[in-house]
Scaffold this motif. Structure first.
Motif, PDB file in Angstrom:
ATOM      1  N   GLY A  29      19.353  -4.747 -28.839  1.00 12.07           N
ATOM      2  CA  GLY A  29      20.026  -3.979 -29.865  1.00 12.07           C
ATOM      3  C   GLY A  29      19.908  -2.383 -29.296  1.00 12.07           C
ATOM      4  N   ARG A  30      18.756  -2.284 -28.434  1.00 14.39           N
ATOM      5  CA  ARG A  30      18.687  -0.687 -27.974  1.00 14.39           C
ATOM      6  C   ARG A  30      18.792  -0.912 -26.373  1.00 14.39           C
ATOM      7  N   GLY A  31      19.677  -1.784 -26.073  1.00 14.14           N
ATOM      8  CA  GLY A  31      20.126  -1.813 -24.878  1.00 14.14           C
ATOM      9  C   GLY A  31      19.086  -2.142 -23.684  1.00 14.14           C
ATOM     10  N   VAL A  32      18.023  -2.614 -23.997  1.00 14.24           N
ATOM     11  CA  VAL A  32      16.974  -3.066 -23.196  1.00 14.24           C
ATOM     12  C   VAL A  32      17.095  -4.432 -22.883  1.00 14.24           C
ATOM     13  N   LYS A  33      17.165  -4.902 -21.709  1.00  8.04           N
ATOM     14  CA  LYS A  33      17.498  -6.437 -21.588  1.00  8.04           C
ATOM     15  C   LYS A  33      16.147  -7.108 -21.364  1.00  8.04           C
ATOM     16  N   PRO A  34      15.823  -8.011 -22.138  1.00  6.62           N
ATOM     17  CA  PRO A  34      14.485  -8.630 -21.948  1.00  6.62           C
ATOM     18  C   PRO A  34      14.544  -9.507 -20.755  1.00  6.62           C
ATOM     19  N   ASP A  35      13.199  -9.475 -20.181  1.00  9.23           N
ATOM     20  CA  ASP A  35      13.037 -10.109 -18.629  1.00  9.23           C
ATOM     21  C   ASP A  35      12.131 -11.467 -18.848  1.00  9.23           C
ATOM     22  N   VAL A  36      12.103 -12.201 -17.702  1.00 12.09           N
ATOM     23  CA  VAL A  36      11.191 -13.392 -18.074  1.00 12.09           C
ATOM     24  C   VAL A  36       9.748 -13.120 -18.575  1.00 12.09           C
ATOM     25  N   ALA A  37       8.889 -11.746 -18.315  1.00  7.49           N
ATOM     26  CA  ALA A  37       7.694 -11.362 -19.122  1.00  7.49           C
ATOM     27  C   ALA A  37       8.148 -11.106 -20.446  1.00  7.49           C
ATOM     28  N   SER A  38       9.279 -10.684 -20.785  1.00  7.17           N
ATOM     29  CA  SER A  38       9.296 -10.644 -22.238  1.00  7.17           C
ATOM     30  C   SER A  38       9.598 -11.768 -23.048  1.00  7.17           C
ATOM     31  N   PHE A  39      10.289 -12.659 -22.382  1.00  5.35           N
ATOM     32  CA  PHE A  39      10.521 -14.082 -22.859  1.00  5.35           C
ATOM     33  C   PHE A  39       9.232 -14.856 -23.018  1.00  5.35           C
ATOM     34  N   ASN A  40       8.214 -14.622 -21.941  1.00  8.04           N
ATOM     35  CA  ASN A  40       6.957 -15.482 -21.866  1.00  8.04           C
ATOM     36  C   ASN A  40       5.924 -14.927 -23.097  1.00  8.04           C
ATOM     37  N   ALA A  41       6.076 -13.815 -23.235  1.00  8.96           N
ATOM     38  CA  ALA A  41       5.134 -13.019 -24.295  1.00  8.96           C
ATOM     39  C   ALA A  41       5.687 -13.718 -25.698  1.00  8.96           C
ATOM     40  N   ALA A  42       7.088 -13.684 -25.824  1.00  9.56           N
ATOM     41  CA  ALA A  42       7.512 -14.408 -27.156  1.00  9.56           C
ATOM     42  C   ALA A  42       7.281 -15.891 -27.354  1.00  9.56           C
ATOM     43  N   ILE A  43       7.380 -16.699 -26.326  1.00  8.93           N
ATOM     44  CA  ILE A  43       7.105 -18.053 -26.306  1.00  8.93           C
ATOM     45  C   ILE A  43       5.812 -18.215 -26.468  1.00  8.93           C
ATOM     46  N   SER A  44       4.612 -17.171 -25.687  1.00  9.49           N
ATOM     47  CA  SER A  44       3.217 -17.572 -26.009  1.00  9.49           C
ATOM     48  C   SER A  44       3.129 -17.146 -27.415  1.00  9.49           C
ATOM     49  N   ALA A  45       3.797 -16.278 -27.839  1.00  7.81           N
ATOM     50  CA  ALA A  45       3.273 -16.019 -29.528  1.00  7.81           C
ATOM     51  C   ALA A  45       3.794 -17.223 -30.230  1.00  7.81           C
ATOM     52  N   CYS A  46       4.986 -17.829 -29.823  1.00  6.20           N
ATOM     53  CA  CYS A  46       5.252 -19.073 -30.634  1.00  6.20           C
ATOM     54  C   CYS A  46       4.382 -20.010 -30.560  1.00  6.20           C
ATOM     55  N   GLU A  47       3.789 -20.284 -29.425  1.00  7.01           N
ATOM     56  CA  GLU A  47       2.648 -21.323 -29.068  1.00  7.01           C
ATOM     57  C   GLU A  47       1.456 -21.101 -29.885  1.00  7.01           C
ATOM     58  N   ILE A  57       7.166 -14.754 -35.492  1.00  6.46           N
ATOM     59  CA  ILE A  57       8.542 -14.029 -35.874  1.00  6.46           C
ATOM     60  C   ILE A  57       8.743 -12.614 -35.367  1.00  6.46           C
ATOM     61  N   SER A  58       7.504 -11.895 -35.286  1.00  6.36           N
ATOM     62  CA  SER A  58       7.664 -10.490 -34.761  1.00  6.36           C
ATOM     63  C   SER A  58       8.244 -10.369 -33.414  1.00  6.36           C
ATOM     64  N   ALA A  59       7.575 -11.248 -32.660  1.00 13.92           N
ATOM     65  CA  ALA A  59       8.079 -11.431 -31.277  1.00 13.92           C
ATOM     66  C   ALA A  59       9.534 -11.805 -30.824  1.00 13.92           C
ATOM     67  N   LEU A  60       9.996 -12.697 -31.978  1.00 16.58           N
ATOM     68  CA  LEU A  60      11.494 -12.981 -31.870  1.00 16.58           C
ATOM     69  C   LEU A  60      12.245 -11.481 -32.158  1.00 16.58           C
ATOM     70  N   GLU A  61      11.918 -11.124 -33.247  1.00 12.80           N
ATOM     71  CA  GLU A  61      12.427  -9.953 -33.729  1.00 12.80           C
ATOM     72  C   GLU A  61      12.387  -8.697 -32.705  1.00 12.80           C
ATOM     73  N   LEU A  62      11.344  -8.643 -32.019  1.00 18.00           N
ATOM     74  CA  LEU A  62      11.270  -7.608 -30.868  1.00 18.00           C
ATOM     75  C   LEU A  62      12.247  -7.865 -29.753  1.00 18.00           C
ATOM     76  N   LEU A  63      12.469  -9.255 -29.508  1.00 22.41           N
ATOM     77  CA  LEU A  63      13.473  -9.474 -28.244  1.00 22.41           C
ATOM     78  C   LEU A  63      14.693  -8.814 -28.788  1.00 22.41           C
ATOM     79  N   LYS A  64      15.280  -9.310 -30.074  1.00 25.46           N
ATOM     80  CA  LYS A  64      16.453  -9.039 -30.707  1.00 25.46           C
ATOM     81  C   LYS A  64      16.623  -7.317 -30.739  1.00 25.46           C
ATOM     82  N   SER A  65      15.779  -6.827 -31.172  1.00 20.15           N
ATOM     83  CA  SER A  65      15.508  -5.422 -31.032  1.00 20.15           C
ATOM     84  C   SER A  65      15.667  -4.700 -29.841  1.00 20.15           C
ATOM     85  N   MET A  66      15.041  -5.335 -28.774  1.00 18.45           N
ATOM     86  CA  MET A  66      15.246  -4.791 -27.428  1.00 18.45           C
ATOM     87  C   MET A  66      16.451  -4.754 -26.971  1.00 18.45           C
TER      88      MET A  66
END
Length: 95
Positions: free
Chosen positions: A39-57, A28-37
């Motif tokens: 919200g602060r003008g940081v566009k999540p990239d493939v590596a960011s999504f991969n980290a979140a997907i791995s955390a979900c795994e 859940i924190s990984a998902l919130e991190l993507l949203k927070s990024m």
């Protein structure tokens, strides 16, 4: 861009949290991190999504992993082998 990881780390460090144990809360924190990024003008990239997907795994949240994989595609990001492997593994761990 090269500064995105620094902003992402700053956002992650500013989030409330104790343990870095990979579990449901971490997923859940990984998902919130993507949203927070975003919200602060940081566009999540493939590596960011991969980290979140791995955390979900690791947190046994296969539905969220697949949702993130689909979200990558809708944002114009091309999932890579890590994206697919982590998503498949999340589904496999779900039984």
């Amino acid at each position: 861009s090269s500064g995105n990881w620094e902003k992402a780390l700053e956002i992650f460090n500013s989030m409330d949290g104790g343990s870095l144990e990979i579990n449901f809360e971490t997923a859940i924190s990984a998902l919130e991190l993507l949203k927070s990024m975003e919200g602060r003008g940081v566009k999540p990239d493939v590596a960011s999504f991969n980290a979140a997907i791995s955390a979900c795994e690791k947190g046994q949240q296969w539905e969220k992993a697949i949702e993130l994989l689909n979200s990558m595609k809708s944002r114009g990001l091309a999932p890579d082998a890590i994206s697919f492997n982590a998503s498949i593994s999340a589904c496999e761990k779900a039984g």
